[in-house]
Structure formats: C-alpha cells, structure tokens
Enzyme design. Structure first.
Site, PDB file in Angstrom:
ATOM      1  CB  CYS A   1      -0.988   0.481   1.679  1.00 13.27           C
ATOM      2  SG  CYS A   1      -2.106  -1.655   1.256  1.00 13.27           S
TER       3      CYS A   1
ATOM      4  NE  ARG B   1       4.311   1.174  -1.187  1.00  7.87           N
ATOM      5  CZ  ARG B   1       5.599   1.042  -0.275  1.00  7.87           C
ATOM      6  NH1 ARG B   1       6.744   1.983  -0.547  1.00  7.87           N
ATOM      7  NH2 ARG B   1       5.676   0.199   0.769  1.00  7.87           N
TER       8      ARG B   1
ATOM      9  CD  GLU C   1      16.403 -12.230 -11.902  1.00  5.41           C
ATOM     10  OE1 GLU C   1      15.350 -10.863 -11.477  1.00  5.41           O
ATOM     11  OE2 GLU C   1      15.451 -13.003 -10.322  1.00  5.41           O
TER      12      GLU C   1
ATOM     13  CD  GLU D   1       8.744 -10.823 -11.340  1.00 12.57           C
ATOM     14  OE1 GLU D   1       8.933 -10.664  -9.668  1.00 12.57           O
ATOM     15  OE2 GLU D   1       9.974 -10.554 -11.654  1.00 12.57           O
TER      16      GLU D   1
ATOM     17  CG  HIS E   1      19.168 -36.861 -11.883  1.00 18.17           C
ATOM     18  ND1 HIS E   1      19.575 -38.385 -11.301  1.00 18.17           N
ATOM     19  CD2 HIS E   1      20.480 -36.992 -12.014  1.00 18.17           C
ATOM     20  CE1 HIS E   1      20.561 -38.497 -10.793  1.00 18.17           C
ATOM     21  NE2 HIS E   1      21.176 -36.874 -11.866  1.00 18.17           N
TER      22      HIS E   1
ATOM     23  CE  LYS F   1      10.679  -1.888  -7.018  1.00 22.85           C
ATOM     24  NZ  LYS F   1      12.323  -2.990  -7.994  1.00 22.85           N
TER      25      LYS F   1
END
Length: 617
Positions: A2, A27, A486, A493, A509, A612
């Site tokens: 927030c 954010r 990454e 994302e 494997h 964020k």
C-alpha cells in the site's frame, strides 16, 4: 504494498496528495482514495481500480481543500478490492479519517467490542476499527488531542501497521504511527509531508526523517513532533535524499522498466563508488561490527526473497570461494519456521531492495533473538532492515519504479561481491593486490553491461517470436543456475507464462521428460576458461535436448564456437571472470522477458497481482 501520502501546508492538499499517490503506483495496488478537510469539514473520495478511477471521481465531484490531506493506494488483505473497502475509512460521525498499511492482527476482537458498544461498520477491513477507536478516544479525552488518541489506540493494536489520521477536531494536524511498516517524513519550508516512500514527496523536498519502531509523528505546517507510544520524545535520524524527482520519471521511455534496464551500467558504477579507502582497503557504508567479531564468524546464512534470493545464491559461490566460510541461502519466508541453528558465530546477511520486506525483516529479527550478527544489503536509505542490522551496504541503484527488479538485482550482486571481499580482507584470506585485482574487474563491468545492451535487438526479435509459447525452460550450472532461475522468474512476473529453471546436471533425473518438439529452452553456458569441465558438460546437455526437439537458446561468451553448432539462437555476452558472469548474463534475460511481455500486451511496470514491496507476511 500500500502507498501512503500525507500533507499539511499552504498548497492545495488534494493536488499534492494525488500527485504523491501517482508516484507510488509502482508499489502495486487495487484501489485508491483521499481524505481532505474542506472549510474544516472532512471529505473523502475512494474508488476500486487504478488511480485514474479516483481522478475521474474527483473531476466529476470537484471539491476545494484546505492545506491538509491524506491519500492511499490499497493492496487488498482484509476484504475484497471494492469502493467500500478502499481507504480512507471514517468513524460513524464522519469526523475522523484513517489510512493504513499492514495488518492489525487483533482486529476481529476489537471489532466485536466496538459493535457491542453500538458502532456500525461499513467495510470488511481491519483498518476501520482504528477510525472508530480514535473517535472513541477523542470523545473520552474531550481535548481534541489527536496525537494522544493515536498513541493510546496504538498501545491496543497487535500486528504490523502504518497508520495516518486527520480529524475535524484537529484541523491543522496530520498524525501517523508506525510498527513494522514503512513510514518516512519529508521536511519542507512551511509545509511537511509523510509517505511510505520518499518518491511521494521528492518533487517538494529531499530532506527526510526516518521514524523508528513504535513511534508517533505529529505533523503541522511549521513543526514535526515525534514521540514513542507513551508520549516521551523519541530520537530520529534526518537524512538528505541523493536523487531528485527526475530520477523517478520515465525519461522518454514508454515504460520505467525499459529505462531501468538501460540505467544498469550507471547503477553498477555508482554502487562501486567510494568503496576503496586511500590505503587500498575496502569500506562498507555503516559497519558496526568490529574486525575481531567478523573473524569469529564460523557460518554465514543469507536470507532473502524473490530476485534477492537469487542474488544470495550467487553470493554463496563468491563468499565460499573467497572466504572459505560455509554459506547457506534461505528463503526468508521459511527461515524462522524450521528452527534453524544460529548462534553468536553466525553472520546473517539480509538482502532486500526495499528494506521493508516483511518476510526478510521477521527472519532478521529471529536471527537477532538468537544473538546472530546481521548485515544488510539494501537500496533504500533509512529503511527498517538496515536500521535493525549491525551493518549495511547500500546499493546505489536509485529509485526503481518497475515492480520487477532489474537494476536493483545487478547492484545487489555487486554488493554481495563487495561483502565477500570485505570478509576475505578482514579475515586475512586475501591480500590487498588480490582484492584490487577483483575490484578492477568489477570496475569494468559497467562497460561490459553497456556492451550487452548495445547488442540485444536480436533478443527482442526472439522474444516477439515466442509470444505464443506456453512454456519456456531455463538451464544453468554453477553461478549460471541462479541466473537461469532469475530468467524464469522474470518471465513469470512479466509475461504470466509458465517458466521453470533447472540445474543442467539434473536433466537426466527427471526434467528431460519435459522436452518435446519446439519447446524453447534457454541455456546459460559457463566460461570455457573458468569452469572448463562444467562448460563441456553443459554443451553435452544442449546436444541432449536439441536431439529431442528442443529449440535451443544459448547464452555464451563471445568466441565460444563450441556451442554454435547446437544453438538455434546464440546470444553472445562478453567474456568476464566466472564469478562475475551473472552481471552480464542476466541482462539479455531481462530484455527477453520484458519484450515478450510487451508482445503479449502486458503492463511491464505494474504486473498483475504483484507489489514492489511486500510489507505483510
């Protein structure tokens, strides 16, 4: 999560607050709202969805405002993202307005108590209880002391929160409190600000005050008063923000993420600045651990989440190689729940770009309870994690607005290398000339990153060609494995598609069963010189998956002709020392994910469901 903004001063508060909310959109949020005093009367407006919905409502119902107001962008925790659950929340008399970041853990009990006293609730949120508690407290006190009322209410609350309130009974005052949640004050000239992030007020002032744990601040146009929850004066630290509003603007790019990818050479260079003293020794920003304490360390544990966790995995290779200290890397959200073995000889390194990640913060506090020493790597000056650590190395990436980390990741890598070298220096495991050689190699990395950026157009074309792909797999070995992780995370994302990374040696494997005709597989190839054995093994892996129909996308050093015959697409990166390769190998993967997401029509700055800074567990 927030976003919070507060203002008191001579300017139209509504304009200042909405502008601040716009700077906090990165954010992540699902609703927005404001509260202002207009001719001494409280007025609120709030809407689910993006800030544009709030702006439209304010335009449809224009209002004047005195020089006092608060604003909020909400990421739903208690209650769905609706108009009614959006902040601010008001008391039944519509005289007190509250905004809130965090979670009030005992809200259900408090709500029952309030309802038994006749209080009527309009939302499903935990926040609304605070508005009613403040109203009750003000009525009982009878002195309109909103600061004292806030202190009293905070003593009853459990959980993590930043609370901000205004009241008709205190028309010149904004009051805020914090516990385990970010809040910073901006000191202006005849005006003052507060926010969850300095970006909200950076266009007005660069002089900031960091609030400590369990503190209340009372903001008037000409004064700032900080106390603890008992009302005693509380110490604060003032600091100057070293970037300005233009650094948070797009600078001609369509998206912040595109701009921030291009800013990486400068960010890496800035993180390296001033790290070597006149006598040739390394220095960190704030090291409150004496050399003899670091020489006592017998184990290192790195705690982090998401992209920062991947930086920690790479750091493990460097630290163990340079320092010969056992190093573990833990997902912060799991750390304290598995009863880890910690003691005074354990150094915990907490990596967080925001310095407010709740999972990492709580893991850090657990480590301190076990008497472990703690070192932070962070991008935000004055944030909670550095303040609660024994030492900190700040990355100097500048503001990163895009939710998906790019330049903060590269600067975290540089910071991890510096920490490893610093420990090697303190423990006498590397001589000055050895450290200077590696620092020299690091100093050349901005140029190498820039070189990658100049040659990524084929990566963009490749990404656009894969916009309809359902899955992309990533393979790597040694430090290339965290790079692969990454790369997969960035694709999840931004492009909202399935992506998964494997250690290449694990192919036989199980994962090789996933290979089928046309499946895109990105392979990060180790240096031929630094890790020749692993290089040859991963070339064999490429042959194995290509023989089974995979579309091989290979990231390898310039001049590595041994991989060319087995690469459907070859992405060349500069040849650099093995441990430093992640700095250059990551960049094409950032560009790849960003361009693929754009080809799918996604918002790369604000991906769905993400924020964020994750300030709740």
């Amino acid at each position: 999560m927030c976003g919070i903004v507060g203002y008191v001063g001579p300017k139209p508060a509504l304009e200042v607050v909405v502008e601040g909310l716009a700077r906090l959109e990165y954010r992540g949020y699902d609703s927005a709202g404001v509260a202002v005093l207009s001719d001494g009367k409280l007025q609120t407006e709030k809407r689910a969805g993006k800030l544009a919905n709030l702006r439209a409502a304010l335009k449809e119902n224009p209002r004047s405002a005195d020089g006092i107001g608060i604003g909020h962008t909400r990421w739903a925790t208690h209650g769905a993202p609706t108009d009614g659950n959006a902040h601010p929340h008001v008391d039944n008399a519509n005289r007190v307005a509250v905004i809130h970041n965090g979670i009030i853990e005992n809200f259900a009990q408090l709500r029952v108590e309030l309802e038994e006293r006749g209080c009527k609730f309009r939302s499903e949120t935990d926040t609304e209880v605070v508005a009613h508690l403040l109203s009750e407290e003000l009525a009982e006190r009878g002195d309109n002391d909103l600061g004292a009322a806030m202190r009293s209410v905070c003593r009853r609350l459990e959980g993590a929160f930043t609370l901000v309130a205004i009241s008709e009974d205190a028309p010149d005052l904004v009051v805020a409190a914090r516990r385990n949640s970010p809040l910073v004050v901006g000191r202006g000239d005849g005006e003052n600000f507060l926010a969850s992030d300095v970006a909200a007020f950076i266009a007005h002032t660069r002089d900031a005050i960091e609030l400590g744990q369990d503190q209340v601040v009372e903001l008037r146009a000409d004064s700032i008063t900080v106390t603890d929850y008992d009302g005693a004066p509380a110490p604060v630290r003032e600091y100057h923000v070293d970037w300005d509003a233009s650094a948070a603007e797009k600078g001609g790019y369509e998206y912040f993420m595109l701009k921030e990818i291009v800013e990486q050479p400068r960010a890496v260079a800035d993180t390296l600045l001033g790290r070597v003293a006149v006598d040739g020794t390394l220095t960190l920003d704030e090291m409150r651990l004496a050399p003899h304490e670091l020489r006592e360390i017998s184990k290192i544990v790195i705690i982090a989440c998401g992209t920062s966790y991947h930086a920690g995995l790479i750091a493990k290779y460097a630290i163990e190689h340079w320092c010969r200290i056992p190093c573990e890397v833990e997902v912060a959200s799991e750390f304290r729940y598995r009863d880890p073995i910690l003691d005074r000889q354990t150094l915990v390194i907490a990596i967080s770009q925001s310095g407010e990640s709740m999972d990492t913060l709580m893991a850090l506090r657990y480590a301190r309870e076990q008497q472990s020493r703690v070192l932070a790597i962070c991008n935000v000056n004055g944030s909670t994690i550095p303040r609660e650590s024994d030492g900190v190395l700040y990355t100097h990436a500048g503001p990163e607005v895009g939710v998906a980390a790019t330049k903060t990741f590269l600067t975290q890598l540089v910071a991890c290398y510096l920490v490893g070298l610093y420990l090697a220096q303190v423990r006498g495991l590397k001589f000055g000339d050895e450290i200077n050689t590696i620092i020299g190699q690091l100093a050349r990395m901005p140029e190498q990153v820039d070189k990658v950026l100049q040659t990524v157009e084929p990566v963009r074309e490749l990404a656009r060609s894969l916009a309809d792909a359902k899955t992309v797999l990533f393979l790597g070995r040694h430090v290339g494995y965290p790079v692969a992780m990454e790369g997969a995370l960035k694709l999840k994302e931004l492009a909202y598609m399935h992506a998964e990374a494997f250690a290449a040696g694990e192919l036989k494997h199980g994962p090789i069963a996933l290979i089928e005709d046309g499946l895109p597989v990105v392979v990060v190839v180790p240096s031929r010189e630094g890790r020749s054995v692993l290089h040859d093994k991963i070339v064999s892996n490429i042959q194995e998956i290509r023989a089974r129909g995979a579309r091989t996308i290979v990231i390898a050093e310039e001049g590595d002709d041994s991989v060319r015959p087995y690469s459907d697409t070859l992405i060349e990166i500069p040849a650099v020392p093995t441990l430093l390769q992640p700095i250059v190998a990551t960049v094409p993967l950032q560009v790849f994910a960003c361009e693929l997401a754009l080809a799918k029509g996604n918002d790369v700055d604000q991906p769905r469901n993400l924020a964020k800074s994750v300030t709740v567990e």
